[in-house]
Design a protein around this motif. Structure first.
Motif, PDB file in Angstrom:
ATOM      1  N   ALA A 187     -28.382  84.872  33.276  1.00 28.93           N
ATOM      2  CA  ALA A 187     -27.244  85.589  32.711  1.00 28.93           C
ATOM      3  C   ALA A 187     -27.736  86.818  31.964  1.00 28.93           C
ATOM      4  O   ALA A 187     -28.825  86.819  31.394  1.00 28.93           O
ATOM      5  N   VAL A 188     -26.917  87.860  31.991  1.00 28.04           N
ATOM      6  CA  VAL A 188     -27.248  89.047  31.206  1.00 28.04           C
ATOM      7  C   VAL A 188     -27.287  88.675  29.724  1.00 28.04           C
ATOM      8  O   VAL A 188     -28.171  89.088  28.979  1.00 28.04           O
ATOM      9  N   ALA A 189     -26.324  87.857  29.284  1.00 26.17           N
ATOM     10  CA  ALA A 189     -26.302  87.363  27.907  1.00 26.17           C
ATOM     11  C   ALA A 189     -25.629  85.999  27.896  1.00 26.17           C
ATOM     12  O   ALA A 189     -24.958  85.617  28.856  1.00 26.17           O
ATOM     13  N   ASN A 190     -25.806  85.270  26.795  1.00 26.43           N
ATOM     14  CA  ASN A 190     -25.188  83.949  26.683  1.00 26.43           C
ATOM     15  C   ASN A 190     -24.604  83.763  25.276  1.00 26.43           C
ATOM     16  O   ASN A 190     -24.628  84.691  24.450  1.00 26.43           O
ATOM     17  N   LEU A 191     -24.080  82.565  25.014  1.00 30.49           N
ATOM     18  CA  LEU A 191     -23.436  82.304  23.728  1.00 30.49           C
ATOM     19  C   LEU A 191     -24.409  82.478  22.572  1.00 30.49           C
ATOM     20  O   LEU A 191     -24.032  82.985  21.506  1.00 30.49           O
ATOM     21  N   HIS A 192     -25.655  82.067  22.757  1.00 31.23           N
ATOM     22  CA  HIS A 192     -26.661  82.256  21.704  1.00 31.23           C
ATOM     23  C   HIS A 192     -26.816  83.736  21.357  1.00 31.23           C
ATOM     24  O   HIS A 192     -26.863  84.116  20.183  1.00 31.23           O
ATOM     25  N   ASP A 193     -26.875  84.574  22.386  1.00 31.51           N
ATOM     26  CA  ASP A 193     -26.980  86.019  22.165  1.00 31.51           C
ATOM     27  C   ASP A 193     -25.730  86.557  21.469  1.00 31.51           C
ATOM     28  O   ASP A 193     -25.816  87.443  20.608  1.00 31.51           O
ATOM     29  N   LEU A 194     -24.574  86.019  21.855  1.00 32.39           N
ATOM     30  CA  LEU A 194     -23.314  86.449  21.239  1.00 32.39           C
ATOM     31  C   LEU A 194     -23.291  86.108  19.753  1.00 32.39           C
ATOM     32  O   LEU A 194     -22.825  86.902  18.926  1.00 32.39           O
ATOM     33  N   LEU A 195     -23.806  84.940  19.400  1.00 33.12           N
ATOM     34  CA  LEU A 195     -23.872  84.550  17.985  1.00 33.12           C
ATOM     35  C   LEU A 195     -24.782  85.494  17.209  1.00 33.12           C
ATOM     36  O   LEU A 195     -24.443  85.917  16.089  1.00 33.12           O
ATOM     37  N   ASP A 196     -25.923  85.836  17.775  1.00 32.33           N
ATOM     38  CA  ASP A 196     -26.824  86.788  17.124  1.00 32.33           C
ATOM     39  C   ASP A 196     -26.143  88.144  16.967  1.00 32.33           C
ATOM     40  O   ASP A 196     -26.236  88.783  15.902  1.00 32.33           O
ATOM     41  N   PHE A 197     -25.471  88.570  18.006  1.00 32.43           N
ATOM     42  CA  PHE A 197     -24.778  89.860  18.003  1.00 32.43           C
ATOM     43  C   PHE A 197     -23.692  89.890  16.931  1.00 32.43           C
ATOM     44  O   PHE A 197     -23.578  90.851  16.167  1.00 32.43           O
ATOM     45  N   ALA A 198     -22.904  88.825  16.852  1.00 30.02           N
ATOM     46  CA  ALA A 198     -21.829  88.755  15.853  1.00 30.02           C
ATOM     47  C   ALA A 198     -22.395  88.733  14.437  1.00 30.02           C
ATOM     48  O   ALA A 198     -21.825  89.337  13.518  1.00 30.02           O
ATOM     49  N   GLY A 199     -23.516  88.056  14.258  1.00 30.32           N
ATOM     50  CA  GLY A 199     -24.111  87.969  12.927  1.00 30.32           C
ATOM     51  C   GLY A 199     -24.666  89.278  12.426  1.00 30.32           C
ATOM     52  O   GLY A 199     -24.792  89.485  11.214  1.00 30.32           O
ATOM     53  N   GLU A 200     -24.988  90.192  13.346  1.00 29.87           N
ATOM     54  CA  GLU A 200     -25.573  91.487  12.973  1.00 29.87           C
ATOM     55  C   GLU A 200     -24.543  92.608  12.937  1.00 29.87           C
ATOM     56  O   GLU A 200     -24.879  93.749  12.635  1.00 29.87           O
ATOM     57  N   ASN A 201     -23.286  92.276  13.276  1.00 26.55           N
ATOM     58  CA  ASN A 201     -22.231  93.281  13.350  1.00 26.55           C
ATOM     59  C   ASN A 201     -21.226  93.033  12.231  1.00 26.55           C
ATOM     60  O   ASN A 201     -20.574  91.985  12.193  1.00 26.55           O
ATOM     61  N   ALA A 202     -21.107  93.989  11.321  1.00 31.67           N
ATOM     62  CA  ALA A 202     -20.235  93.806  10.160  1.00 31.67           C
ATOM     63  C   ALA A 202     -18.785  93.550  10.550  1.00 31.67           C
ATOM     64  O   ALA A 202     -18.056  92.834   9.853  1.00 31.67           O
ATOM     65  N   ASP A 203     -18.355  94.109  11.691  1.00 33.11           N
ATOM     66  CA  ASP A 203     -16.964  93.926  12.132  1.00 33.11           C
ATOM     67  C   ASP A 203     -16.729  92.557  12.770  1.00 33.11           C
ATOM     68  O   ASP A 203     -15.580  92.128  12.899  1.00 33.11           O
ATOM     69  N   LEU A 204     -17.798  91.887  13.169  1.00 26.69           N
ATOM     70  CA  LEU A 204     -17.661  90.621  13.890  1.00 26.69           C
ATOM     71  C   LEU A 204     -18.160  89.408  13.116  1.00 26.69           C
ATOM     72  O   LEU A 204     -17.883  88.276  13.511  1.00 26.69           O
TER      73      LEU A 204
END
Length: 225
Positions: A187-204
């Motif tokens: 996969a290009v990305a997965n749920l684990h990556d999404l969690l990391d992404f959300a944790g580093e994004n102030a809007d998310l």
């Protein structure tokens, strides 16, 4: 970097949204992904670059084998495989493309398959997600019937959630397909990556607790250990 680029692009395209969404499975999800929102040339080009980077990284790591044809299962896989072929051509790798019809054509050239012949080719299947795995299994059967050799499957997002809560192995649809068919899935990305992404994004970051709760309930054994 392709994981973050992909998730940022998906957010920009509104292909990735946060809130409360009832999935086909009936589960209430805190996020939703719809690859159909990559609906312009620029968005598709950006998405294809993310796919190509993910595939190339997996090839270097040995996660998938060599391939010399791209196959897009109808319907969403068709533009994805085509866009990826264009991206590889831009990178000086000219790959043939094939895809299938939902229903066989009984006039003209006839048949179910369109595009380059599969016979003897090592085939990479390109799709958006694996939900139940039905469409992917049908594509694998078509490829084998056409003389092709499935080399791997690449999807945009792996939700990493159990297909069946009664499955003692707590496997996702992608894991089930890989185990049952012997064809690797990346996969290009997965749920684990999404969690990391959300944790580093102030809007998310405000959505992260809901994502964690959803993963705790529906995540695969690997994500909840």
């Amino acid at each position: 970097m392709h994981k973050q680029r992909f998730l940022q692009l998906a957010l920009h395209a509104k292909a990735l949204r946060f809130g409360e969404f009832t999935l086909k499975s009936g589960r209430l999800s805190p996020y939703f992904f719809n690859a159909g929102r990559f609906d312009s040339g620029a968005l598709l080009a950006g998405l294809a670059a993310c796919y190509a980077d993910a595939v190339d990284a997996a090839a270097v790591a040995g996660s998938i084998g060599d391939f010399d044809l791209l196959f897009g299962p109808a319907y969403k896989g068709i533009p994805l495989a085509t866009a990826l072929a264009c991206e590889y051509a831009r990178r000086d790798r000219d790959l043939p493309v094939a895809f299938n019809r939902k229903e066989a054509k009984d006039h003209g050239e006839g048949g179910t398959l369109i595009g380059a012949p599969l016979d003897g080719r090592r085939v990479l299947i390109v799709d958006d997600v694996i939900t139940a795995g039905t469409a992917i299994r049908e594509a694998l059967a078509l490829i084998r019937d056409g003389g092709g050799i499935p080399a791997g499957i690449v999807v945009a997002l792996d939700r990493q959630e159990v297909l069946n809560e009664d499955d003692d192995g707590r496997r996702s649809a992608a894991q089930a397909v890989a185990e049952e068919t012997g064809v690797p899935v990346i996969a290009v990305a997965n749920l684990h990556d999404l969690l990391d992404f959300a944790g580093e994004n102030a809007d998310l970051v405000g959505h992260r607790d809901q994502l964690l709760a959803y993963r705790a309930r529906y995540g695969t054994a690997a994500t909840t250990d």
